[in-house]
Scaffold this motif. Sequence first.
Motif, short mmCIF file in Angstrom:
data_model
loop_
_atom_site.label_atom_id
_atom_site.label_comp_id
_atom_site.label_asym_id
_atom_site.label_seq_id
_atom_site.Cartn_x
_atom_site.Cartn_y
_atom_site.Cartn_z
N LEU B 247 0.87 -1.18 0.00
CA LEU B 247 0.00 0.00 0.00
C LEU B 247 0.90 1.22 0.00
N GLY B 248 1.25 1.68 -1.16
CA GLY B 248 2.18 2.80 -1.23
C GLY B 248 3.60 2.30 -1.12
N LEU B 249 4.54 3.22 -1.17
CA LEU B 249 5.94 2.86 -1.20
C LEU B 249 6.45 2.32 0.13
N PHE B 250 5.85 2.74 1.23
CA PHE B 250 6.41 2.40 2.53
C PHE B 250 5.45 1.62 3.42
N THR B 251 4.47 1.01 2.84
CA THR B 251 3.53 0.20 3.64
C THR B 251 3.38 -1.17 3.01
N ARG B 252 3.57 -2.19 3.80
CA ARG B 252 3.38 -3.55 3.32
C ARG B 252 2.46 -4.29 4.29
N THR B 253 1.60 -5.11 3.76
CA THR B 253 0.69 -5.90 4.60
C THR B 253 0.67 -7.34 4.11
N MET B 254 0.26 -8.19 4.99
CA MET B 254 0.16 -9.61 4.64
C MET B 254 -0.89 -10.26 5.52
N VAL B 255 -1.69 -11.13 4.94
CA VAL B 255 -2.65 -11.94 5.68
C VAL B 255 -2.48 -13.38 5.22
N ALA B 256 -2.35 -14.29 6.18
CA ALA B 256 -2.18 -15.70 5.83
C ALA B 256 -3.15 -16.54 6.64
N TYR B 257 -3.78 -17.48 5.96
CA TYR B 257 -4.74 -18.38 6.61
C TYR B 257 -4.33 -19.81 6.30
N ARG B 258 -4.38 -20.66 7.33
CA ARG B 258 -4.01 -22.06 7.11
C ARG B 258 -5.10 -22.99 7.64
N SER B 259 -5.34 -24.04 6.91
CA SER B 259 -6.23 -25.08 7.44
C SER B 259 -5.44 -26.39 7.46
N LEU B 260 -5.72 -27.19 8.48
CA LEU B 260 -4.99 -28.43 8.66
C LEU B 260 -5.98 -29.59 8.73
N ASN B 261 -5.79 -30.55 7.87
CA ASN B 261 -6.66 -31.72 7.82
C ASN B 261 -8.13 -31.34 7.73
N GLY B 262 -8.39 -30.32 6.95
CA GLY B 262 -9.76 -29.93 6.69
C GLY B 262 -10.38 -29.01 7.71
N GLU B 263 -9.61 -28.64 8.75
CA GLU B 263 -10.15 -27.75 9.78
C GLU B 263 -9.32 -26.48 9.83
N PRO B 264 -9.95 -25.35 10.14
CA PRO B 264 -9.17 -24.11 10.25
C PRO B 264 -8.09 -24.26 11.31
N ARG B 265 -6.86 -23.86 10.96
CA ARG B 265 -5.79 -23.97 11.96
C ARG B 265 -5.44 -22.60 12.54
N ASP B 266 -5.06 -21.65 11.69
CA ASP B 266 -4.64 -20.36 12.23
C ASP B 266 -4.71 -19.27 11.17
N VAL B 267 -4.57 -18.05 11.62
CA VAL B 267 -4.53 -16.90 10.71
C VAL B 267 -3.46 -15.94 11.24
N LYS B 268 -2.78 -15.28 10.33
CA LYS B 268 -1.73 -14.31 10.72
C LYS B 268 -1.86 -13.07 9.85
N ALA B 269 -1.70 -11.92 10.48
CA ALA B 269 -1.73 -10.66 9.73
C ALA B 269 -0.52 -9.83 10.15
N ARG B 270 0.11 -9.21 9.15
CA ARG B 270 1.29 -8.38 9.42
C ARG B 270 1.14 -7.02 8.76
#
Lengths: 182, 469
Positions: B247-270
């Motif tokens: 988002l612009g030159l000096f802003t970075r973001t990230m969202v990650a979602y993981r599911s394990l064996n068919g079930e939601p495991r975790d989410v991470k945002a940076r």
Amino acid sequence: MLGFASLFCFTMAASTWGEAPAGSGADAKKIPFPMPNSHKGNWLQYHGASADLTMNEADSKGKACYVCHERNECMECHNTTMPKDHTNTWRTLSHGFQAEGNRDRCQNCHRQDYCVRCHNETAPRTHTANWRSRHCTWCHYGSSLAPDDNCVVCHKQALHTSAPLGHTISPTVTCIQVGCHQ
Amino acid sequence: MLKNLSAIPLLLTIALCPPAVLHAASAALDSAPVTTELPFFRSAGGAAIVKGSFATQYAIRVAGVSGNRDTDNDLHERLRLDVYSPQRDTGYELHFFAAASQDLDGDRNRTGFFPLEDINDARDSWFSGYVYEAHYDLNRPAPYVTQLRIGRQAGTRDEPVFFDGIAADLALGSLMNMTAYGGASVHFYEIDQDWGSDLLGGAGIDLHPFRSTMLSLDYLHAEDERNLVGTSDQADELLSLRLRQRLGLFTRTMVAYRSLNGEPRDVKARLLQSFPSADLELSFTWFRQFREQNELSNELSPYFDILGSSFPYQTYDAKIRKAFGSHVAVDLGYYKRELLKERVENAFNREYERAFAVLQFSDIVKKGLSFSLTGDWWETLDREFTSAGFDAEYRFGKDRKKTRLNAGTYYSLYKFDYYILLGEREKVRTYYVKGGTPLTTSISLDISYEYEDSIENYSVARMGMRYDF
């Protein structure tokens, strides 16, 4: 002058994805020095977040961190270089405290087999010569028959096959109540 | 067996000679060691480019425990080798990295406590060695294939995996890249490791729908045969989706979602935000694990074998870096872990807070001289830790080949309750000096000494050489 001037504008520049900076790319020589200003000071604490926002591209050669670094540098450092707090006291005592509250940090470098290998193949400080005869009340502290947390780290099952006859006591009766261990 | 320290000169020779010998051999062969022509690597386009390093280190550790004095002598080596064909974009590459350690005191009886025992002593042999990478790569061997890697390698996607197998990077158009990989899992420390019995495979796609956007989708399948008492074979499937957005030159973001064996495991945002005009950088990370994690394959387990189940939790991690002019910078950090269900806190599932501060002075008094003050604090229900440290560093010399001297100390205080509020306290004072200097253009020497004073005393001296080629 080294200093901290323009410390952070390079954080973004050094982690650009998309097109590689001019003069880089797979055929270009790696840039040996100078390192970006962002890498000065306490960079080790920060590089993970920056890499997390940048890396993992299937075609990342010559881009982002790989402008200067080889892929295997991450793997090399995370497998062979210990953080500063991994002292001898850390090894014998305090790493467990960290793992209790912040096991996420361990996962930066260690997998489960590392813990299991050491805990199964080396003995803790309590296990001295007469440990066999005095371990009962250490493990079953107080009135509990459930083993203490420290024991189950290594001993998932304790069958007590060499214990004297009569150790098939009821779960409601403690070793002290039986009269053997005071 | 080493019964006394008279063998130390011999050991130092062992530790220091190999890099020196290699250096001498290299100097005799080639005055410009960056490009070395080796017959094995010769190709039609000329000599291969060979890079790497070989390092050896001798370490002596002395422990004073309960009036006893124990000594341990170890030797460590590392070899890294990176070979590139002259046409690096279309040719081959070879990468190798391995580490080895020898306990010079011989094999130990591991049934009793030894204060200097470490992971390298947790084997039946006095020798331990790990080959982390040994793979041969082909660049652009076929249309759409940018690189093919064959051999022992580390994964290049989300999860930290090692395997003996094959991986391929594919360029599927200008906006999409893909990696597919698979092979026999490598678990370096697993007790019941039987090569070939544990397998993993996966694939990941990176999509650039816009110039400032990257979307990644990953799949990992891991099988872990487990023979230890109380364990069972595991087969896990991890699916992850990750969005990186600039988002612009000096802003970075990230969202990650993981599911394990068919079930939601975790989410991470940076979020990473820089303010160059203010010499300020902010970093914020939020993580949430949705479900309890129990026994899993080695690649995915949050240490179930040792710490038991991992209960649902979330963490907040905030860091600030701020420079004040050219010579002073401050780092502040705060981390909080909280359990998602009330009253489930137990020995290995705790709420946890950590804060740290680092104050750095660079190039003050004299160019190359820097100081840092650090403070660290963390707390759980019945554990508290506080530390303070000071480090002075002086670098001098020309260009990248600088001599470096460090000296410092830190003090740590642990407060913990093994039993019912007995309030045990453990103070640890650590002092260290270390230095490194280039001896030639490609060979360097490192020496360090550390003294640790707590309920036990430890002295550790290390001396090593490194040869870069």
